[in-house]
Design a protein around this motif. Sequence first.
Motif, PDB file in Angstrom:
ATOM      1  N   ALA A 336       0.843  -1.192   0.000  1.00  0.00           N
ATOM      2  CA  ALA A 336       0.000   0.000   0.000  1.00  0.00           C
ATOM      3  C   ALA A 336       0.879   1.244   0.000  1.00  0.00           C
ATOM      4  CB  ALA A 336      -0.920   0.024   1.212  1.00  0.00           C
ATOM      5  N   ARG A 337       0.304   2.332  -0.472  1.00  0.00           N
ATOM      6  CA  ARG A 337       0.916   3.657  -0.318  1.00  0.00           C
ATOM      7  C   ARG A 337      -0.047   4.499   0.489  1.00  0.00           C
ATOM      8  NH1 ARG A 337       3.464   7.601  -4.948  1.00  0.00           N
ATOM      9  NH2 ARG A 337       5.131   6.055  -4.780  1.00  0.00           N
ATOM     10  N   LEU A 338       0.394   4.900   1.675  1.00  0.00           N
ATOM     11  CA  LEU A 338      -0.415   5.731   2.554  1.00  0.00           C
ATOM     12  C   LEU A 338       0.069   7.172   2.463  1.00  0.00           C
ATOM     13  CD1 LEU A 338      -0.667   3.478   5.741  1.00  0.00           C
ATOM     14  CD2 LEU A 338      -2.155   3.534   3.724  1.00  0.00           C
ATOM     15  N   ARG A 339      -0.848   8.096   2.319  1.00  0.00           N
ATOM     16  CA  ARG A 339      -0.528   9.517   2.201  1.00  0.00           C
ATOM     17  C   ARG A 339      -0.975  10.237   3.479  1.00  0.00           C
ATOM     18  NH1 ARG A 339      -1.676  11.728  -3.457  1.00  0.00           N
ATOM     19  NH2 ARG A 339       0.295  10.593  -3.715  1.00  0.00           N
ATOM     20  N   LEU A 349       7.874  12.577  11.886  1.00  0.00           N
ATOM     21  CA  LEU A 349       7.879  11.292  11.187  1.00  0.00           C
ATOM     22  C   LEU A 349       8.140  10.142  12.149  1.00  0.00           C
ATOM     23  CD1 LEU A 349       7.647   9.842   8.485  1.00  0.00           C
ATOM     24  CD2 LEU A 349      10.108  10.202   8.156  1.00  0.00           C
ATOM     25  N   PHE A 350       8.976  10.386  13.166  1.00  0.00           N
ATOM     26  CA  PHE A 350       9.294   9.344  14.141  1.00  0.00           C
ATOM     27  C   PHE A 350       8.041   8.841  14.842  1.00  0.00           C
ATOM     28  CE2 PHE A 350      10.310   8.141  18.539  1.00  0.00           C
ATOM     29  CZ  PHE A 350      11.168   7.064  18.305  1.00  0.00           C
ATOM     30  N   LYS A 351       7.138   9.753  15.170  1.00  0.00           N
ATOM     31  CA  LYS A 351       5.912   9.346  15.864  1.00  0.00           C
ATOM     32  C   LYS A 351       5.030   8.473  14.972  1.00  0.00           C
ATOM     33  CE  LYS A 351       5.833  13.424  18.863  1.00  0.00           C
ATOM     34  NZ  LYS A 351       5.128  14.674  19.208  1.00  0.00           N
ATOM     35  N   VAL A 352       5.040   8.775  13.676  1.00  0.00           N
ATOM     36  CA  VAL A 352       4.292   7.933  12.739  1.00  0.00           C
ATOM     37  C   VAL A 352       4.917   6.549  12.667  1.00  0.00           C
ATOM     38  CG1 VAL A 352       3.672   7.636  10.312  1.00  0.00           C
ATOM     39  CG2 VAL A 352       3.468   9.886  11.394  1.00  0.00           C
ATOM     40  N   MET A 353       6.256   6.512  12.632  1.00  0.00           N
ATOM     41  CA  MET A 353       6.961   5.226  12.527  1.00  0.00           C
ATOM     42  C   MET A 353       6.663   4.306  13.721  1.00  0.00           C
ATOM     43  SD  MET A 353       8.437   5.557   9.645  1.00  0.00           S
ATOM     44  CE  MET A 353       6.978   6.544   9.259  1.00  0.00           C
ATOM     45  N   GLU A 354       6.422   4.934  14.877  1.00  0.00           N
ATOM     46  CA  GLU A 354       6.104   4.126  16.053  1.00  0.00           C
ATOM     47  C   GLU A 354       4.864   3.269  15.840  1.00  0.00           C
ATOM     48  OE1 GLU A 354       5.899   7.182  19.063  1.00  0.00           O
ATOM     49  OE2 GLU A 354       7.813   6.515  19.916  1.00  0.00           O
ATOM     50  N   TYR A 367       8.405   9.105   0.861  1.00  0.00           N
ATOM     51  CA  TYR A 367       8.552  10.261  -0.013  1.00  0.00           C
ATOM     52  C   TYR A 367       7.966  11.494   0.685  1.00  0.00           C
ATOM     53  CZ  TYR A 367       8.730   6.386  -3.372  1.00  0.00           C
ATOM     54  OH  TYR A 367       9.016   5.218  -4.017  1.00  0.00           O
ATOM     55  N   HIS A 368       8.739  12.581   0.734  1.00  0.00           N
ATOM     56  CA  HIS A 368       8.261  13.847   1.308  1.00  0.00           C
ATOM     57  C   HIS A 368       7.952  14.840   0.193  1.00  0.00           C
ATOM     58  CE1 HIS A 368       8.875  12.829   5.404  1.00  0.00           C
ATOM     59  NE2 HIS A 368      10.199  12.877   5.406  1.00  0.00           N
ATOM     60  N   GLN A 369       6.881  15.613   0.359  1.00  0.00           N
ATOM     61  CA  GLN A 369       6.563  16.687  -0.580  1.00  0.00           C
ATOM     62  C   GLN A 369       6.254  17.950   0.212  1.00  0.00           C
ATOM     63  OE1 GLN A 369       6.789  18.766  -3.139  1.00  0.00           O
ATOM     64  NE2 GLN A 369       6.437  16.925  -4.358  1.00  0.00           N
ATOM     65  N   PRO A 376      -0.067  24.877   4.286  1.00  0.00           N
ATOM     66  CA  PRO A 376       0.754  25.998   4.763  1.00  0.00           C
ATOM     67  C   PRO A 376       2.241  25.646   4.680  1.00  0.00           C
ATOM     68  CG  PRO A 376      -1.050  25.576   6.283  1.00  0.00           C
ATOM     69  CD  PRO A 376      -1.042  24.440   5.307  1.00  0.00           C
ATOM     70  N   ALA A 377       3.093  26.651   4.780  1.00  0.00           N
ATOM     71  CA  ALA A 377       4.528  26.442   4.613  1.00  0.00           C
ATOM     72  C   ALA A 377       5.109  25.476   5.643  1.00  0.00           C
ATOM     73  CB  ALA A 377       5.261  27.783   4.685  1.00  0.00           C
ATOM     74  N   LYS A 378       4.474  25.356   6.794  1.00  0.00           N
ATOM     75  CA  LYS A 378       4.983  24.458   7.834  1.00  0.00           C
ATOM     76  C   LYS A 378       4.385  23.048   7.740  1.00  0.00           C
ATOM     77  CE  LYS A 378       6.259  27.902  11.312  1.00  0.00           C
ATOM     78  NZ  LYS A 378       6.084  28.350  12.711  1.00  0.00           N
ATOM     79  N   GLY A 379       3.668  22.796   6.676  1.00  0.00           N
ATOM     80  CA  GLY A 379       3.090  21.469   6.496  1.00  0.00           C
ATOM     81  C   GLY A 379       3.803  20.698   5.404  1.00  0.00           C
ATOM     82  N   LEU A 380       3.628  19.378   5.392  1.00  0.00           N
ATOM     83  CA  LEU A 380       4.190  18.549   4.320  1.00  0.00           C
ATOM     84  C   LEU A 380       3.322  17.325   4.115  1.00  0.00           C
ATOM     85  CD1 LEU A 380       5.838  15.753   5.425  1.00  0.00           C
ATOM     86  CD2 LEU A 380       7.285  17.507   6.401  1.00  0.00           C
ATOM     87  N   ILE A 381       3.419  16.772   2.922  1.00  0.00           N
ATOM     88  CA  ILE A 381       2.732  15.525   2.601  1.00  0.00           C
ATOM     89  C   ILE A 381       3.768  14.415   2.560  1.00  0.00           C
ATOM     90  CG2 ILE A 381       1.517  14.244   0.793  1.00  0.00           C
ATOM     91  CD1 ILE A 381       0.115  16.841   0.050  1.00  0.00           C
ATOM     92  N   THR A 382       3.501  13.321   3.223  1.00  0.00           N
ATOM     93  CA  THR A 382       4.408  12.179   3.245  1.00  0.00           C
ATOM     94  C   THR A 382       3.686  10.957   2.683  1.00  0.00           C
ATOM     95  OG1 THR A 382       5.615  12.980   5.172  1.00  0.00           O
ATOM     96  CG2 THR A 382       5.760  10.631   4.700  1.00  0.00           C
TER      97      THR A 382
END
Length: 414
Positions: A336-339, A349-354, A367-369, A376-382
Amino acid sequence: MTSPLTSDPDTALLSIDDVRAAAARIAGSVVRTDIDHSKTLSDITGAEVWLKFENLQFTAAYKERGALNALLLLGGAQNNRGVITASAGNHAQGLSYHATRLGVPATIVMPRPTPTVKVMQTEAVGGKVVLFGETFDEAYAHARQLEGDLGLTFVHPFDHPHIAAGQGTVALEMLEDVPELDALVIPIGGGGLASGMAVAAKAINPDIRLIGVEAELFPSMYNRLKGTDLPTGGDTLAEGIAVKEPGAFTSKVLADLLDDLVLVTEGQMESALALLVQIEKTVVEGAGAAGLAAVMAYPELFKGRKVGIVLTGGNIDTRLLANVLLRDLARSGRLARLRLTLQDRPGALFKVMEEFNRLSVNIIEIYHQRIFTTLPAKGLITDIECEARDKEQLDMLVAALRAKGYEVDQVELG
């Protein structure tokens, strides 16, 4: 002098005697492939499934049968001058191999976009390849011009009784080895295999059901026999049956003998191909998987019947095969690819990896975008590509992430 392979096919008839004569003619020079019962596929489909492994021919396709029969029916003078055909696939290899073995020069006209691996395979078995045009139709027209210019004999890929008689030997073998078969499922492109098999099978058992199958993107025979006008064309997995114009001769035969003709989607062929690799440990090309795809897509036509399926060929690019198998894992929930939408800060990201670690879901790629988003500028899509044990485990992970407040979407296959 007019070649018997370029005369009007409407004037020639095809009978069980022609198919039996072809069987005697080619005996010992093509593989008499196995036909085996598949308990697992029978359990899955509700039919008694028997598989004919034509992908185990020397050139990995049934096309050898018709090509050799046609070559053996040529006169000496025609053999000396050589033969020519237009093909981007299995007919090219079958004709080249047997022509070279018989000492007959073989010229194969292929469209320029033909995959390099197919050009190399054809040359490896002795064919002289001429690349011309962007489509099969353009290659075909050029081959017919060279036929006259060079005095060669054109061997049609499908629309001739000599070709169909050779292909019909597949049905002879199937019904000799498993006479109790009461249905055959036959992939159809131009119709050479189906017409030869239909003539043989109906002569042996008039009650046997014959079901043709085409790729949904190339319903050319379907349109002709059913009077429809479905669009024809596209990038199909089953290039071996991707024919825009079916044969004139083969259409007449099949109009009389086919019991039904069905269409299968790209996804259905991909799933069938993957099943054959996983269950039968055999590799087929897209067209070779079409028969099983039909049995799975139309269970009402086959349930309780003893069904013979022809695995017509196994010439598939290894990269394409890998893509099909990975896509099947994705459809089954194994990949799967989860967005996720995250804050661009340390530890996010570490908290997600947990959560992935807690639920034992393996991460393959991340992949980071940050730039091309509406966040907003402080957000990202992974995007996280991952491997789970099954769909249930994947669903548990998505639920756990959402419970932690993450926005999670699963990227779907087309």
